[in-house]
Write a protein that holds these residues in place. Sequence first.
Motif, PDB file in Angstrom:
ATOM      1  N   GLU A   7      43.770   7.426  49.854  1.00 13.27           N
ATOM      2  CA  GLU A   7      44.663   7.133  50.665  1.00 13.27           C
ATOM      3  C   GLU A   7      46.111   7.220  50.029  1.00 13.27           C
ATOM      4  OE1 GLU A   7      43.694   2.983  51.698  1.00 13.27           O
ATOM      5  OE2 GLU A   7      41.851   3.227  52.686  1.00 13.27           O
ATOM      6  N   THR A   8      46.235   6.859  48.756  1.00 12.48           N
ATOM      7  CA  THR A   8      47.636   7.228  48.043  1.00 12.48           C
ATOM      8  C   THR A   8      47.886   8.505  48.163  1.00 12.48           C
ATOM      9  OG1 THR A   8      47.113   5.210  46.680  1.00 12.48           O
ATOM     10  CG2 THR A   8      48.794   6.797  45.931  1.00 12.48           C
ATOM     11  N   ILE A   9      46.865   9.468  47.956  1.00  9.52           N
ATOM     12  CA  ILE A   9      47.383  10.940  48.320  1.00  9.52           C
ATOM     13  C   ILE A   9      47.576  11.146  49.576  1.00  9.52           C
ATOM     14  CG2 ILE A   9      46.062  13.199  48.085  1.00  9.52           C
ATOM     15  CD1 ILE A   9      44.573  12.030  45.617  1.00  9.52           C
ATOM     16  N   ASP A  21      61.995  10.082  49.764  1.00  7.64           N
ATOM     17  CA  ASP A  21      61.895  10.181  48.177  1.00  7.64           C
ATOM     18  C   ASP A  21      61.388   8.946  47.486  1.00  7.64           C
ATOM     19  OD1 ASP A  21      62.561  12.964  48.412  1.00  7.64           O
ATOM     20  OD2 ASP A  21      64.878  12.148  47.824  1.00  7.64           O
ATOM     21  N   VAL A  22      61.791   7.913  48.147  1.00  8.87           N
ATOM     22  CA  VAL A  22      61.664   6.408  47.589  1.00  8.87           C
ATOM     23  C   VAL A  22      59.949   6.460  47.735  1.00  8.87           C
ATOM     24  CG1 VAL A  22      61.841   4.101  47.904  1.00  8.87           C
ATOM     25  CG2 VAL A  22      63.663   5.484  48.302  1.00  8.87           C
ATOM     26  N   ALA A  23      59.445   6.549  48.886  1.00 11.05           N
ATOM     27  CA  ALA A  23      57.987   6.505  48.894  1.00 11.05           C
ATOM     28  C   ALA A  23      57.398   7.443  48.141  1.00 11.05           C
ATOM     29  CB  ALA A  23      57.585   6.730  50.456  1.00 11.05           C
ATOM     30  N   ILE A  24      57.748   8.585  47.873  1.00 12.04           N
ATOM     31  CA  ILE A  24      56.911   9.434  47.140  1.00 12.04           C
ATOM     32  C   ILE A  24      57.015   9.159  45.669  1.00 12.04           C
ATOM     33  CG2 ILE A  24      57.209  11.970  46.038  1.00 12.04           C
ATOM     34  CD1 ILE A  24      58.526  12.756  48.600  1.00 12.04           C
ATOM     35  N   ARG A  25      58.249   8.599  45.152  1.00  9.07           N
ATOM     36  CA  ARG A  25      58.011   8.005  43.771  1.00  9.07           C
ATOM     37  C   ARG A  25      57.345   6.715  43.489  1.00  9.07           C
ATOM     38  NH1 ARG A  25      63.045   9.552  44.354  1.00  9.07           N
ATOM     39  NH2 ARG A  25      64.602   7.893  44.579  1.00  9.07           N
ATOM     40  N   THR A  26      57.122   5.949  44.445  1.00 11.17           N
ATOM     41  CA  THR A  26      56.418   4.477  44.622  1.00 11.17           C
ATOM     42  C   THR A  26      54.761   5.001  44.604  1.00 11.17           C
ATOM     43  OG1 THR A  26      58.064   3.314  45.890  1.00 11.17           O
ATOM     44  CG2 THR A  26      55.878   2.473  45.937  1.00 11.17           C
ATOM     45  N   LEU A  27      54.528   5.897  45.509  1.00 10.43           N
ATOM     46  CA  LEU A  27      53.107   6.503  45.542  1.00 10.43           C
ATOM     47  C   LEU A  27      52.567   7.085  44.400  1.00 10.43           C
ATOM     48  CD1 LEU A  27      53.223   7.313  49.328  1.00 10.43           C
ATOM     49  CD2 LEU A  27      51.818   5.464  48.259  1.00 10.43           C
ATOM     50  N   LEU A  28      53.290   7.787  43.791  1.00 10.61           N
ATOM     51  CA  LEU A  28      53.313   8.758  42.610  1.00 10.61           C
ATOM     52  C   LEU A  28      52.983   7.847  41.374  1.00 10.61           C
ATOM     53  CD1 LEU A  28      55.425  11.909  42.850  1.00 10.61           C
ATOM     54  CD2 LEU A  28      52.849  11.691  42.697  1.00 10.61           C
ATOM     55  N   ALA A  33      48.655   5.814  37.745  1.00 13.39           N
ATOM     56  CA  ALA A  33      47.853   4.369  37.372  1.00 13.39           C
ATOM     57  C   ALA A  33      46.299   4.825  37.382  1.00 13.39           C
ATOM     58  CB  ALA A  33      48.085   3.136  37.755  1.00 13.39           C
ATOM     59  N   VAL A  34      45.687   5.653  38.303  1.00 16.70           N
ATOM     60  CA  VAL A  34      44.308   5.621  38.403  1.00 16.70           C
ATOM     61  C   VAL A  34      43.856   7.219  38.764  1.00 16.70           C
ATOM     62  CG1 VAL A  34      44.273   3.449  39.831  1.00 16.70           C
ATOM     63  CG2 VAL A  34      44.635   5.465  41.204  1.00 16.70           C
ATOM     64  N   ALA A  35      44.754   8.057  38.651  1.00 18.27           N
ATOM     65  CA  ALA A  35      44.572   9.657  38.803  1.00 18.27           C
ATOM     66  C   ALA A  35      43.455  10.050  37.862  1.00 18.27           C
ATOM     67  CB  ALA A  35      45.711  10.341  38.929  1.00 18.27           C
ATOM     68  N   ASP A  36      42.655  10.892  38.033  1.00 16.47           N
ATOM     69  CA  ASP A  36      41.946  11.672  36.996  1.00 16.47           C
ATOM     70  C   ASP A  36      42.140  13.115  37.516  1.00 16.47           C
ATOM     71  OD1 ASP A  36      40.309  12.062  39.498  1.00 16.47           O
ATOM     72  OD2 ASP A  36      38.530  11.190  38.681  1.00 16.47           O
TER      73      ASP A  36
END
Length: 51
Positions: A7-9, A21-28, A33-36
């Motif tokens: 969902e985050t992706i 841009d703000v949403a991109i930074r927040t979501l990245l 924190a959880v990406a593999d």
Amino acid sequence: MEPRTRETIEGIVQAVCDGDDVAIRTLLAALAAVADTASLLYLRERLYAPR
């Protein structure tokens, strides 16, 4: 892949399409924190997929 990660992706992909841009930074930050490796490859695939 965890549903929340997917969902985050998808949120990142949408934010990129919207130029938010703000949403991109927040979501990245949330993804970091959880990406593999699989998550990052999926993000790359989704960003390069034709729309």
